[in-house]
Design a protein around this motif. Structure first.
Motif, PDB file in Angstrom:
ATOM      1  N   SER A 294       4.934  11.972   1.751  1.00  0.00           N
ATOM      2  CA  SER A 294       4.441  13.293   2.136  1.00  0.00           C
ATOM      3  C   SER A 294       3.049  13.554   1.557  1.00  0.00           C
ATOM      4  N   ALA A 295       2.918  14.551   0.686  1.00  0.00           N
ATOM      5  CA  ALA A 295       1.607  14.907   0.139  1.00  0.00           C
ATOM      6  C   ALA A 295       0.969  13.740  -0.608  1.00  0.00           C
ATOM      7  N   ALA A 296       1.793  12.894  -1.235  1.00  0.00           N
ATOM      8  CA  ALA A 296       1.250  11.710  -1.906  1.00  0.00           C
ATOM      9  C   ALA A 296       0.626  10.764  -0.885  1.00  0.00           C
ATOM     10  N   GLU A 297       1.202  10.716   0.309  1.00  0.00           N
ATOM     11  CA  GLU A 297       0.654   9.850   1.361  1.00  0.00           C
ATOM     12  C   GLU A 297      -0.621  10.438   1.963  1.00  0.00           C
ATOM     13  N   ILE A 298      -0.773  11.757   1.903  1.00  0.00           N
ATOM     14  CA  ILE A 298      -2.033  12.368   2.344  1.00  0.00           C
ATOM     15  C   ILE A 298      -3.177  11.842   1.487  1.00  0.00           C
ATOM     16  N   LEU A 299      -2.971  11.832   0.166  1.00  0.00           N
ATOM     17  CA  LEU A 299      -4.002  11.326  -0.736  1.00  0.00           C
ATOM     18  C   LEU A 299      -4.202   9.826  -0.555  1.00  0.00           C
ATOM     19  N   ALA A 300      -3.105   9.072  -0.481  1.00  0.00           N
ATOM     20  CA  ALA A 300      -3.214   7.620  -0.313  1.00  0.00           C
ATOM     21  C   ALA A 300      -3.887   7.263   1.011  1.00  0.00           C
ATOM     22  N   GLY A 301      -3.528   7.979   2.082  1.00  0.00           N
ATOM     23  CA  GLY A 301      -4.126   7.707   3.395  1.00  0.00           C
ATOM     24  C   GLY A 301      -5.616   7.982   3.412  1.00  0.00           C
ATOM     25  N   ALA A 302      -6.030   9.042   2.719  1.00  0.00           N
ATOM     26  CA  ALA A 302      -7.458   9.363   2.651  1.00  0.00           C
ATOM     27  C   ALA A 302      -8.215   8.297   1.868  1.00  0.00           C
ATOM     28  N   VAL A 303      -7.613   7.816   0.789  1.00  0.00           N
ATOM     29  CA  VAL A 303      -8.251   6.749  -0.004  1.00  0.00           C
ATOM     30  C   VAL A 303      -8.404   5.488   0.847  1.00  0.00           C
ATOM     31  N   LYS A 304      -7.357   5.138   1.581  1.00  0.00           N
ATOM     32  CA  LYS A 304      -7.398   3.909   2.381  1.00  0.00           C
ATOM     33  C   LYS A 304      -8.442   3.992   3.504  1.00  0.00           C
ATOM     34  N   ASP A 305      -8.428   5.108   4.241  1.00  0.00           N
ATOM     35  CA  ASP A 305      -9.322   5.220   5.395  1.00  0.00           C
ATOM     36  C   ASP A 305     -10.787   5.343   4.999  1.00  0.00           C
ATOM     37  N   THR A 306     -11.062   5.970   3.868  1.00  0.00           N
ATOM     38  CA  THR A 306     -12.457   6.148   3.444  1.00  0.00           C
ATOM     39  C   THR A 306     -12.951   4.990   2.589  1.00  0.00           C
ATOM     40  N   GLY A 307     -12.019   4.149   2.117  1.00  0.00           N
ATOM     41  CA  GLY A 307     -12.420   3.045   1.248  1.00  0.00           C
ATOM     42  C   GLY A 307     -12.885   3.513  -0.115  1.00  0.00           C
ATOM     43  N   ALA A 308     -12.496   4.725  -0.491  1.00  0.00           N
ATOM     44  CA  ALA A 308     -12.956   5.285  -1.769  1.00  0.00           C
ATOM     45  C   ALA A 308     -12.400   4.509  -2.955  1.00  0.00           C
ATOM     46  N   GLY A 309     -11.185   3.986  -2.816  1.00  0.00           N
ATOM     47  CA  GLY A 309     -10.552   3.218  -3.872  1.00  0.00           C
ATOM     48  C   GLY A 309      -9.719   2.104  -3.271  1.00  0.00           C
ATOM     49  N   VAL A 310      -8.923   1.449  -4.096  1.00  0.00           N
ATOM     50  CA  VAL A 310      -8.084   0.330  -3.664  1.00  0.00           C
ATOM     51  C   VAL A 310      -6.623   0.717  -3.840  1.00  0.00           C
ATOM     52  N   LEU A 311      -5.811   0.545  -2.778  1.00  0.00           N
ATOM     53  CA  LEU A 311      -4.381   0.805  -2.852  1.00  0.00           C
ATOM     54  C   LEU A 311      -3.652  -0.462  -3.272  1.00  0.00           C
ATOM     55  N   VAL A 312      -2.837  -0.347  -4.317  1.00  0.00           N
ATOM     56  CA  VAL A 312      -2.086  -1.488  -4.847  1.00  0.00           C
ATOM     57  C   VAL A 312      -0.602  -1.108  -4.919  1.00  0.00           C
ATOM     58  N   GLY A 313       0.259  -2.041  -4.527  1.00  0.00           N
ATOM     59  CA  GLY A 313       1.702  -1.803  -4.619  1.00  0.00           C
ATOM     60  C   GLY A 313       2.407  -2.210  -3.354  1.00  0.00           C
ATOM     61  N   THR A 314       3.293  -1.346  -2.862  1.00  0.00           N
ATOM     62  CA  THR A 314       4.053  -1.626  -1.647  1.00  0.00           C
ATOM     63  C   THR A 314       3.905  -0.460  -0.670  1.00  0.00           C
ATOM     64  N   LYS A 315       4.391  -0.663   0.550  1.00  0.00           N
ATOM     65  CA  LYS A 315       4.254   0.338   1.607  1.00  0.00           C
ATOM     66  C   LYS A 315       4.889   1.666   1.203  1.00  0.00           C
ATOM     67  N   THR A 316       4.235   2.757   1.571  1.00  0.00           N
ATOM     68  CA  THR A 316       4.730   4.092   1.239  1.00  0.00           C
ATOM     69  C   THR A 316       5.919   4.474   2.134  1.00  0.00           C
ATOM     70  N   PHE A 317       6.494   5.621   1.850  1.00  0.00           N
ATOM     71  CA  PHE A 317       7.736   6.057   2.494  1.00  0.00           C
ATOM     72  C   PHE A 317       7.588   6.286   3.999  1.00  0.00           C
ATOM     73  N   GLY A 318       6.516   6.959   4.407  1.00  0.00           N
ATOM     74  CA  GLY A 318       6.308   7.235   5.819  1.00  0.00           C
ATOM     75  C   GLY A 318       6.793   8.606   6.258  1.00  0.00           C
ATOM     76  N   LYS A 319       6.360   9.654   5.563  1.00  0.00           N
ATOM     77  CA  LYS A 319       6.669  11.032   5.978  1.00  0.00           C
ATOM     78  C   LYS A 319       5.357  11.715   6.328  1.00  0.00           C
ATOM     79  N   GLY A 320       5.069  11.753   7.620  1.00  0.00           N
ATOM     80  CA  GLY A 320       3.796  12.288   8.077  1.00  0.00           C
ATOM     81  C   GLY A 320       3.929  13.612   8.798  1.00  0.00           C
ATOM     82  N   ILE A 321       4.918  14.406   8.422  1.00  0.00           N
ATOM     83  CA  ILE A 321       5.109  15.715   9.032  1.00  0.00           C
ATOM     84  C   ILE A 321       5.064  16.790   7.952  1.00  0.00           C
ATOM     85  N   VAL A 322       4.755  18.004   8.390  1.00  0.00           N
ATOM     86  CA  VAL A 322       4.517  19.110   7.467  1.00  0.00           C
ATOM     87  C   VAL A 322       5.574  20.188   7.698  1.00  0.00           C
TER      88      VAL A 322
END
Length: 387
Positions: A294-322
């Motif tokens: 959810s909200a954690a994926e909003i931050l992670a998705g923004a980091v990934k798409d903008t290339g601002a940082g590097v995502l490390v770990g495993t795939k997130t949960f997948g809750k893209g609704i509000v």
């Protein structure tokens, strides 16, 4: 409107009035669907009448009304849309504020089992020895298998000074452990930072997003600026989400000028939340896993798409609704799915998740945090390149 439970005395006339009010409400709610569903409406009225007159035990009008509302919401087959009775709604508000009467544990559902993600230091749960990974099998006399998080939170929270009994299954312990805990006023920090690698790297854990999180991250980042930190690890593992606005405010510290997230509702009206570009000028890595939602994926998705940082770990949960929380009469509430969110590149991640830039599986024995080790390795390389 208030509803009353009438006794057996002059029940018939009063019950007809309540039934008429109930049918009237159904007509208002169902509107244009009545023409094609009149038989179902008739069945609904008949079932209500049979329950009131034939069921072995007495049932209050309030109980029937609550059941009808819950049934309506449950018919959506959306696990995130929930009718909240007054007590549960009050607890949800406490969770959003970040202060409540409880035990001091963060829990999640893993394979239908309520599992302890964290026991916060200095709280009743930590003092009594409840650990990360413990499975909560019972809450008082309630079987906790298959329980939803809202109900579990409702059962474990309560007035300060009251007690709750937990039955715990722990790996390697054959018998079920029994704990009796006394609820206390819990004000759990959602952001915690600690220095690593000779104070050159700051490891910042965000456990969830509440009204307090944006201020807490600013406090940690202010300390970072004074301590000559050269890199940041932002840890979103097992962060179940929380407030949308909170996630956006946190993201503004890390995401360059431009979109952070798009919110898209049923009529196609789009709202964009943007960063002004006032970011901390340090390299950073974000840790994610299947519990990042959810909200954690909003931050992670923004980091990934903008290339601002590097995502490390495993795939997130997948809750893209509000979900929007609506206040109802009598102290009740409704948590209803009202929109979806899209990442800055307008990716819909619902039921898909966000893939890390560098895949690192965690180890089952938890003796070594290999994901954190990888994040440190990446940051040390970036710090060396920056000189």
């Amino acid at each position: 409107m208030s509803y009353y439970d009438y006794g057996a005395g002059s029940r018939n006339g009063r019950w007809r009035y309540i039934l008429a009010v109930f049918v009237f409400i159904v007509f208002l709610v169902m509107g244009g669907l009545l023409a094609s569903n009149y038989r179902n409406v008739g069945n609904l009225v008949k079932v209500v009448s049979l329950v009131r007159t034939q069921y072995l035990y007495p049932v209050s009008s309030t109980q029937l009304m609550d059941g009808a509302i819950k049934g309506l919401v449950n018919s959506l087959s959306d696990p995130y849309s929930v009718y909240l009775d007054p007590k549960t709604f009050s607890h949800l508000q406490e969770q959003i504020r970040g202060s409540f009467g409880g035990l001091g544990i963060l829990v999640g559902v893993k394979e239908q089992y309520l599992t302890v993600v964290r026991a916060y230091q200095g709280t009743p749960a930590a003092r009594e020895g409840i650990r990360e990974g413990d499975v909560i099998a019972r809450i008082d006399d309630r079987d906790a298998k298959g329980i939803d998080l809202d109900t579990a939170i409702n059962l474990m929270r309560g007035p300060v000074g009251s007690k709750v009994n937990l039955g715990i299954n722990r790996q390697g312990v054959p018998e079920q452990l029994q704990f009796t805990l006394t609820r206390e006023e819990i004000s759990v920090p959602t952001v915690e930072g600690r220095a690593l690698e000779g104070n050159s790297i700051e490891h910042i854990v965000i456990s969830q997003f509440t009204e307090r999180t944006a201020d807490e991250i600013k406090e940690v980042l202010a300390k970072v600026k004074t301590e000559k930190i050269k890199g940041i690890i932002l840890d979103l593992r097992d962060n179940p989400g929380g407030e949308l606005n909170s996630a956006v405010e946190v993201a503004k510290n890390f995401i360059p000028k431009g979109p952070i997230v798009y919110i898209d509702n049923r009529v196609g009206r789009e709202q964009v939340y943007e960063s002004e570009g006032k970011t901390i000028q340090l390299p950073f890595v974000v840790l994610i896993n299947g519990g990042s939602a959810s909200a954690a994926e909003i931050l992670a998705g923004a980091v990934k798409d903008t290339g601002a940082g590097v995502l490390v770990g495993t795939k997130t949960f997948g809750k893209g609704i509000v979900q929007t929380v609506f206040r109802l009469d009598g102290g009740a509430g409704l948590k209803l799915t009202t929109a979806r969110y899209l990442t800055p590149a307008k990716n819909d991640i619902h039921e898909k998740g966000i893939q890390p830039d560098i895949l690192v599986q965690s180890q089952d024995d938890r003796l070594h945090d290999v994901q954190l080790d990888k994040a440190v390795e990446i940051l040390k390389e970036k710090i060396a390149i920056a000189g």
